[in-house]
Design a protein around this motif. Structure first.
Motif, PDB file in Angstrom:
ATOM      1  N   UNK A   1       0.993  -1.212  -0.055  1.00 36.08           N
ATOM      2  CA  UNK A   1       0.019   0.108  -0.004  1.00 36.08           C
ATOM      3  C   UNK A   1       0.846   1.350  -0.030  1.00 36.08           C
ATOM      4  N   UNK A   2       2.076   1.189  -0.326  1.00 31.24           N
ATOM      5  CA  UNK A   2       2.690   2.448  -0.771  1.00 31.24           C
ATOM      6  C   UNK A   2       2.309   3.246  -1.672  1.00 31.24           C
ATOM      7  N   UNK A   3       2.183   4.636  -1.511  1.00 31.11           N
ATOM      8  CA  UNK A   3       1.438   5.527  -2.539  1.00 31.11           C
ATOM      9  C   UNK A   3       1.967   5.391  -3.651  1.00 31.11           C
ATOM     10  N   UNK A   4       3.022   4.774  -4.127  1.00 32.50           N
ATOM     11  CA  UNK A   4       3.806   4.651  -5.612  1.00 32.50           C
ATOM     12  C   UNK A   4       2.501   3.969  -6.236  1.00 32.50           C
ATOM     13  N   UNK A   5       1.689   2.955  -5.526  1.00 30.08           N
ATOM     14  CA  UNK A   5       1.033   2.270  -6.294  1.00 30.08           C
ATOM     15  C   UNK A   5      -0.451   2.832  -6.722  1.00 30.08           C
ATOM     16  N   UNK A   6      -0.851   4.140  -6.107  1.00 29.92           N
ATOM     17  CA  UNK A   6      -2.041   4.613  -6.222  1.00 29.92           C
ATOM     18  C   UNK A   6      -1.968   5.918  -6.980  1.00 29.92           C
ATOM     19  N   UNK A   7      -2.895   6.557  -7.527  1.00 26.33           N
ATOM     20  CA  UNK A   7      -3.124   7.702  -8.434  1.00 26.33           C
ATOM     21  C   UNK A   7      -3.249   9.012  -7.418  1.00 26.33           C
ATOM     22  N   UNK A   8      -4.517   8.513  -6.520  1.00 25.74           N
ATOM     23  CA  UNK A   8      -4.747   9.713  -5.529  1.00 25.74           C
ATOM     24  C   UNK A   8      -5.184   9.066  -4.182  1.00 25.74           C
ATOM     25  N   UNK A   9      -4.492   9.933  -3.043  1.00 28.86           N
ATOM     26  CA  UNK A   9      -4.696   9.613  -1.763  1.00 28.86           C
ATOM     27  C   UNK A   9      -5.607  10.617  -1.144  1.00 28.86           C
ATOM     28  N   UNK A  10      -7.005  10.168  -0.728  1.00 31.20           N
ATOM     29  CA  UNK A  10      -7.909  10.946   0.004  1.00 31.20           C
ATOM     30  C   UNK A  10      -7.831  11.044   1.302  1.00 31.20           C
ATOM     31  N   UNK A  11      -7.847  11.995   2.290  1.00 31.93           N
ATOM     32  CA  UNK A  11      -7.606  12.165   3.676  1.00 31.93           C
ATOM     33  C   UNK A  11      -8.811  13.106   4.106  1.00 31.93           C
ATOM     34  N   UNK A  12      -9.771  12.434   4.574  1.00 32.09           N
ATOM     35  CA  UNK A  12     -11.019  13.266   5.232  1.00 32.09           C
ATOM     36  C   UNK A  12     -10.886  13.511   6.549  1.00 32.09           C
ATOM     37  N   UNK A  13     -10.540  14.676   6.938  1.00 32.01           N
ATOM     38  CA  UNK A  13     -10.527  15.147   8.456  1.00 32.01           C
ATOM     39  C   UNK A  13      -9.637  14.301   9.287  1.00 32.01           C
ATOM     40  N   UNK A  14      -8.092  14.305   9.071  1.00 36.19           N
ATOM     41  CA  UNK A  14      -7.401  13.660   9.730  1.00 36.19           C
ATOM     42  C   UNK A  14      -7.142  14.061  11.328  1.00 36.19           C
TER      43      UNK A  14
ATOM     44  N   UNK B   1       3.098  13.793  -4.059  1.00 34.60           N
ATOM     45  CA  UNK B   1       2.558  14.909  -4.909  1.00 34.60           C
ATOM     46  C   UNK B   1       3.413  15.382  -5.780  1.00 34.60           C
ATOM     47  N   UNK B   2       4.813  15.655  -5.176  1.00 28.45           N
ATOM     48  CA  UNK B   2       5.685  16.254  -6.239  1.00 28.45           C
ATOM     49  C   UNK B   2       5.912  15.464  -7.484  1.00 28.45           C
ATOM     50  N   UNK B   3       5.934  13.854  -7.179  1.00 27.26           N
ATOM     51  CA  UNK B   3       6.107  13.091  -8.478  1.00 27.26           C
ATOM     52  C   UNK B   3       5.099  12.539  -8.980  1.00 27.26           C
ATOM     53  N   UNK B   4       3.929  13.478  -9.032  1.00 27.38           N
ATOM     54  CA  UNK B   4       2.642  13.311  -9.692  1.00 27.38           C
ATOM     55  C   UNK B   4       1.484  12.626  -9.059  1.00 27.38           C
ATOM     56  N   UNK B   5       1.335  12.418  -7.962  1.00 28.39           N
ATOM     57  CA  UNK B   5       0.292  11.874  -7.337  1.00 28.39           C
ATOM     58  C   UNK B   5      -0.733  12.862  -7.078  1.00 28.39           C
ATOM     59  N   UNK B   6      -2.139  12.651  -6.624  1.00 31.36           N
ATOM     60  CA  UNK B   6      -3.153  13.575  -6.391  1.00 31.36           C
ATOM     61  C   UNK B   6      -3.616  13.594  -4.804  1.00 31.36           C
ATOM     62  N   UNK B   7      -3.674  14.483  -4.319  1.00 31.51           N
ATOM     63  CA  UNK B   7      -4.005  14.487  -2.672  1.00 31.51           C
ATOM     64  C   UNK B   7      -5.183  15.341  -2.542  1.00 31.51           C
ATOM     65  N   UNK B   8      -6.224  14.647  -1.831  1.00 28.79           N
ATOM     66  CA  UNK B   8      -7.519  15.219  -1.734  1.00 28.79           C
ATOM     67  C   UNK B   8      -7.340  15.795  -0.365  1.00 28.79           C
ATOM     68  N   UNK B   9      -7.451  16.955   0.181  1.00 21.84           N
ATOM     69  CA  UNK B   9      -7.098  17.392   1.634  1.00 21.84           C
ATOM     70  C   UNK B   9      -8.595  17.747   2.156  1.00 21.84           C
ATOM     71  N   UNK B  10      -9.366  17.120   2.919  1.00 21.35           N
ATOM     72  CA  UNK B  10     -10.543  17.645   3.486  1.00 21.35           C
ATOM     73  C   UNK B  10     -10.544  18.244   4.984  1.00 21.35           C
TER      74      UNK B  10
ATOM     75  N   UNK C   1      -1.282  23.015  -8.269  1.00 19.72           N
ATOM     76  CA  UNK C   1      -0.272  21.837  -8.613  1.00 19.72           C
ATOM     77  C   UNK C   1       1.074  21.933  -8.004  1.00 19.72           C
ATOM     78  N   UNK C   2       1.901  21.042  -7.742  1.00 18.22           N
ATOM     79  CA  UNK C   2       2.870  21.094  -6.929  1.00 18.22           C
ATOM     80  C   UNK C   2       3.785  20.022  -7.708  1.00 18.22           C
ATOM     81  N   UNK C   3       4.873  20.350  -8.062  1.00 16.23           N
ATOM     82  CA  UNK C   3       5.776  19.503  -8.958  1.00 16.23           C
ATOM     83  C   UNK C   3       4.935  18.922 -10.287  1.00 16.23           C
ATOM     84  N   UNK C   4       4.908  17.713 -10.262  1.00 22.88           N
ATOM     85  CA  UNK C   4       3.823  17.239 -11.419  1.00 22.88           C
ATOM     86  C   UNK C   4       2.670  16.607 -10.799  1.00 22.88           C
ATOM     87  N   UNK C   5       2.101  16.844  -9.738  1.00 22.62           N
ATOM     88  CA  UNK C   5       1.168  16.337  -8.999  1.00 22.62           C
ATOM     89  C   UNK C   5       0.207  17.424  -8.643  1.00 22.62           C
TER      90      UNK C   5
END
Length: 417
Positions: free
Chosen positions: A196-209, A225-234, A361-365
């Protein structure tokens, strides 16, 4: 050993073919045949846990698919599911959505503490700290939602899975995407090679940590994120201090009583990550508690990314209601790509103050932030929690573009639209 072949007529578009596999150290490859066999993607070394592998095939006409076992002797490859999707997309808005994108929903930072239930599916239980002291029994998310996502059809309801974010996840699956949870006790990593390393996913969703990310996790998130991932911050509502009540008389959203709530968790990531501590995404979460029912102060400019989120394949997002949420202040000098999407009705459209949702955007993410978790809440999940349907039935009725916003933002983050 060669596994049986299957034939199918595939459209003349890229076809992500996803398989959840379980085996014992064997390698396999996917091959396609039109006039001769051609390997698609790289050889996959399986592990003892279920792993999603995705292959993209671009062919026209009749195509045969073959999964070929390369090693492992007499060990067997256990194929749990195979899904073949075209790129036809869906929704009521414009644009085509690429399928086969992988979404990971965080459940490792007490997203289920107190009255929250920010999970896509939870079948177990765990003891979770609450802000008043002591613990409560809460539902606990598992990695792979059950029943299997392969049972989801266009008419499947969100109650197929049990979680306040199940409607979101079910809709993603209906559009051909893949979803998992990061269970409690699992660290966020990037580039470490784990299942479950983030490199295996396109988007990481974090809802109210409700817990701070560790130093290693903050490094992982920034690099993802810098290397192309998507981060959904709630985020959710808060106050100037978590020691007392907020402006509305509520406790800040520090649901486990450790002195941090989601606005502080997000600000800690953006100011204390060891890579770029100067708000690298171009915004800071304000320590406030607001209600807006709803805001129609939506971005109207020509920013192409903003238009994809506001007017994408899932429809038009024209209204956004907050039920005790936070706002953000934008800092374009720190990141020129930051773009507000909604503001309070009293705020200046296009301004840097009082943003309710934004992207950058940040880097390629890519990142998307929204200041209230209520908008993603489908009203069902842990029966012991106080849930609210802000996804499609928020009251007073009529603010139903929350689902369009979250889905369009998901596609944009995944670079699927």
């Amino acid at each position: 050993m060669t596994l049986p072949r299957a034939s199918a007529r595939l459209p003349s578009k890229a076809l992500p073919t996803a398989a959840i596999l379980q085996a014992h150290g064997d390698c396999f490859i996917l091959l396609t045949e039109v006039s001769s066999w051609t390997q698609s993607g790289s050889a996959i070394t399986t592990t003892t846990t279920l792993t999603i592998s995705t292959f993209t095939v671009t062919q026209t006409g009749n195509v045969r698919l073959e999964i070929r076992k390369l090693s492992g002797g007499t060990n067997r490859i256990n194929i749990d599911d195979i899904t073949v999707n075209d790129n036809g997309g869906g929704g009521t808005g414009g644009g085509t959505v690429l399928t086969g994108k992988k979404f990971l929903f965080d459940a490792s930072h007490l997203e289920n503490a107190g009255s929250a239930d920010w999970q896509i599916d939870a079948d177990g239980t765990e003891q979770v700290a609450i802000y008043t002291g002591g613990t409560t029994t809460e539902t606990k998310a598992q990695r792979v939602p059950t029943p299997s996502y392969t049972g989801i059809t266009s008419s499947t309801t969100e109650t197929y899975w049990k979680g306040a974010l199940s409607a979101w996840a079910v809709e993603l699956v209906k559009r051909g995407e893949l979803v998992e949870s990061l269970p409690v006790g699992t660290a966020i990593t990037y580039g470490g090679g784990g299942a479950q390393d983030l490199s295996n996913y396109d988007v990481f969703v974090v809802c109210e940590p409700n817990r701070l990310f560790t130093a290693a996790e903050k490094t992982a998130l920034m690099n993802f994120v810098a290397n192309g991932g998507g981060l959904f911050m709630i985020a959710d509502h808060t106050a100037a201090t978590t020691a007392g009540t907020d402006a509305n008389g509520y406790n800040p959203s520090d649901r486990d009583g450790d002195g941090y709530d989601s606005p502080r968790v997000w600000n800690d990531l953006m100011t204390n990550n060891g890579i770029n501590n100067n708000n690298p995404f171009g915004f800071f979460v304000n320590y406030v508690d607001i209600n807006e029912s709803p805001s129609t102060n939506v971005y109207t400019g020509s920013n192409a990314d903003a238009q994809k989120v506001l007017n994408g394949a899932a429809g038009t997002a024209s209204k956004m209601a907050f039920y005790d949420g936070s706002t953000a202040t934008l800092f374009p000098a720190n990141n020129s790509t930051v773009q507000g999407l909604f503001w309070r009705n009293s705020a200046t459209n296009g301004g840097n103050a009082n943003a309710m949702a934004l992207l950058a955007t940040y880097g390629s993410g890519r990142v998307v932030w929204i200041g209230d978790s209520s908008d993603a809440d489908d009203g069902t999940g842990d029966t012991g929690d106080n849930l609210f349907n802000g996804w499609s039935g928020d009251a007073p009725s009529g603010y139903t573009s929350h689902s369009s916003f979250h889905l369009n933002a998901s596609f944009w983050l995944a670079k699927a639209q």
